[in-house]
Design a protein around this motif. Structure first.
Motif, short mmCIF file in Angstrom:
data_model
loop_
_atom_site.label_atom_id
_atom_site.label_comp_id
_atom_site.label_asym_id
_atom_site.label_seq_id
_atom_site.Cartn_x
_atom_site.Cartn_y
_atom_site.Cartn_z
N SER A 173 35.40 15.02 17.74
CA SER A 173 34.33 15.62 18.54
C SER A 173 34.88 16.39 19.73
O SER A 173 34.23 17.31 20.23
CB SER A 173 33.35 14.55 19.01
N HIS A 174 36.07 16.01 20.21
CA HIS A 174 36.69 16.69 21.35
C HIS A 174 37.69 17.77 20.92
O HIS A 174 38.39 18.34 21.77
CB HIS A 174 37.39 15.67 22.25
N GLY A 175 37.79 18.03 19.62
CA GLY A 175 38.64 19.12 19.15
C GLY A 175 40.10 18.76 18.98
O GLY A 175 40.93 19.66 18.78
N LEU A 176 40.44 17.48 19.02
CA LEU A 176 41.84 17.08 18.85
C LEU A 176 42.29 17.19 17.40
O LEU A 176 43.46 17.45 17.13
CB LEU A 176 42.02 15.64 19.34
N LEU A 177 41.35 16.97 16.46
CA LEU A 177 41.69 16.91 15.04
C LEU A 177 41.11 18.09 14.28
O LEU A 177 40.09 18.67 14.67
CB LEU A 177 41.12 15.61 14.43
N ASN A 178 41.77 18.42 13.16
CA ASN A 178 41.23 19.43 12.25
C ASN A 178 40.30 18.84 11.21
O ASN A 178 39.31 19.46 10.81
CB ASN A 178 42.38 20.16 11.55
N ARG A 179 40.63 17.64 10.73
CA ARG A 179 39.83 16.98 9.69
C ARG A 179 39.85 15.47 9.92
O ARG A 179 40.87 14.90 10.31
CB ARG A 179 40.41 17.21 8.29
N VAL A 180 38.73 14.83 9.66
CA VAL A 180 38.68 13.39 9.48
C VAL A 180 38.30 13.15 8.02
O VAL A 180 37.30 13.69 7.53
CB VAL A 180 37.66 12.72 10.42
N VAL A 181 39.10 12.36 7.33
CA VAL A 181 38.94 12.19 5.88
C VAL A 181 38.89 10.71 5.54
O VAL A 181 39.11 9.85 6.39
CB VAL A 181 40.11 12.89 5.14
N ASP A 182 38.61 10.41 4.28
CA ASP A 182 38.60 9.02 3.85
C ASP A 182 39.96 8.38 4.12
O ASP A 182 41.02 9.03 3.95
CB ASP A 182 38.30 8.93 2.36
N ASP A 183 39.94 7.13 4.54
CA ASP A 183 41.20 6.41 4.75
C ASP A 183 42.07 6.49 3.50
O ASP A 183 41.57 6.34 2.37
CB ASP A 183 40.93 4.95 5.08
N GLY A 184 43.35 6.73 3.71
CA GLY A 184 44.28 6.82 2.59
C GLY A 184 44.46 8.21 2.03
O GLY A 184 45.34 8.42 1.18
N SER A 185 43.67 9.17 2.50
CA SER A 185 43.76 10.53 1.94
C SER A 185 44.27 11.57 2.93
O SER A 185 44.27 12.76 2.62
CB SER A 185 42.40 10.97 1.38
N ALA A 186 44.70 11.14 4.11
CA ALA A 186 45.15 12.11 5.12
C ALA A 186 46.31 12.95 4.62
O ALA A 186 46.34 14.18 4.82
CB ALA A 186 45.53 11.39 6.42
N LEU A 187 47.29 12.32 3.97
CA LEU A 187 48.44 13.07 3.49
C LEU A 187 48.05 14.05 2.40
O LEU A 187 48.52 15.19 2.38
CB LEU A 187 49.53 12.12 2.99
N THR A 188 47.16 13.65 1.51
CA THR A 188 46.71 14.54 0.44
C THR A 188 46.03 15.77 1.01
O THR A 188 46.31 16.91 0.60
CB THR A 188 45.73 13.80 -0.49
N VAL A 189 45.14 15.57 1.98
CA VAL A 189 44.44 16.70 2.58
C VAL A 189 45.41 17.56 3.39
O VAL A 189 45.32 18.79 3.38
CB VAL A 189 43.27 16.20 3.44
#
Length: 258
Positions: A173-189
């Motif tokens: 919400s503060h612009g720190l991240l590009n995506r929030v994804v399902d746990d365990g899928s950060a590397l895939t995304v």
């Protein structure tokens, strides 16, 4: 695909993407001096190898990085590399794009590794914190000044002064991240995003990152005066001829990086 493992860090290259994985899950991927040197060498490889276009930094075992290994800190070890700082990264980020793929905790120096990256993908349960003040320390691997640059002043100061973490949802919400994804899928995304970047013209990508960062404190007039040093070589390159030609001919571009 090529891969190397040091016992604390795994480095593998595939389709122009270099993935660096901190591999100390039993210690929540706490940083050591040996791991920092491996990461530094990998980042140098990323910048120097023309076949590599993008880097990804992540951690094994459901944690990104819990900061420096405090047990080793008590014994006098500092997980820094001369000229590159904590984790071999924070004082000298690569010239090519670096994506942080975060699962679980990114604490202290671990969060400072995130702040030194260009893009961030996080699992929905990820947490980001600078708890140094709770340990009698300070976030001197970039957290003190990078957090207020990328977060609202009040949010950054609350993190720095209380030591309490942010959730992934709040960080997004503060612009720190590009995506929030399902746990365990950060590397895939993160790999999906890296593939998109790797398909673009490497000179243009590198120049775009470099001047986007260099111009942060410039006025618009100053930026227009200075940007030619970064963008003129891009427009004079063979890739600048290839890109429009490929578009007109309706074919994928064949980038040479020249």
């Amino acid at each position: 695909m090529s891969a190397t493992a040091s016992g604390e860090v795994i480095v593998d290259a595939d389709n122009g993407v270099l993935t660096i994985t901190i591999d100390r899950p039993a210690q929540r991927n706490a940083m050591t001096k040996a791991a920092a040197h491996v990461i530094a060498a990998a980042l140098i490889r990323l910048d120097e190898d023309p076949d590599l276009r993008v880097g990804i930094l992540t951690g094994n075992g459901g944690t990104f990085c819990a900061g420096m290994d405090l047990k080793r800190f008590q014994l006098g070890e500092r997980p820094v590399v001369d000229g590159r700082g904590f984790g071999g990264l924070v004082e000298s980020p690569p010239e090519k794009p670096l994506i942080a793929a975060v699962e679980g905790w990114a604490l202290g120096g671990g969060f400072e590794l995130v702040l030194a990256s260009d893009l961030v993908v996080a699992g929905e349960s990820a947490k980001f914190g600078l708890p140094e003040v709770t340990r009698g320390l300070a976030a001197r691997a970039g957290g003190i000044f990078r957090a207020p640059r990328v977060l609202p002043r009040a949010v950054a100061l609350e993190m720095l002064l209380t030591g309490q973490p942010l959730s992934a949802a709040t960080a997004l919400s503060h612009g720190l991240l590009n995506r929030v994804v399902d746990d365990g899928s950060a590397l895939t995304v993160a790999r999906d995003i890296a593939a998109v970047i790797a398909a673009n013209a490497p000179l243009a990508v590198r120049a775009s990152k470099a001047f986007a960062l260099a111009s942060r404190t410039m006025s618009d007039s100053e930026a227009f005066e200075v940007q030619g040093a970064y963008t003129d070589p891009v427009f004079a390159s063979q890739d600048a001829i290839e890109g429009p030609a490929a578009f007109v001919e309706r074919r994928p571009p064949r980038w040479t990086g020249r």
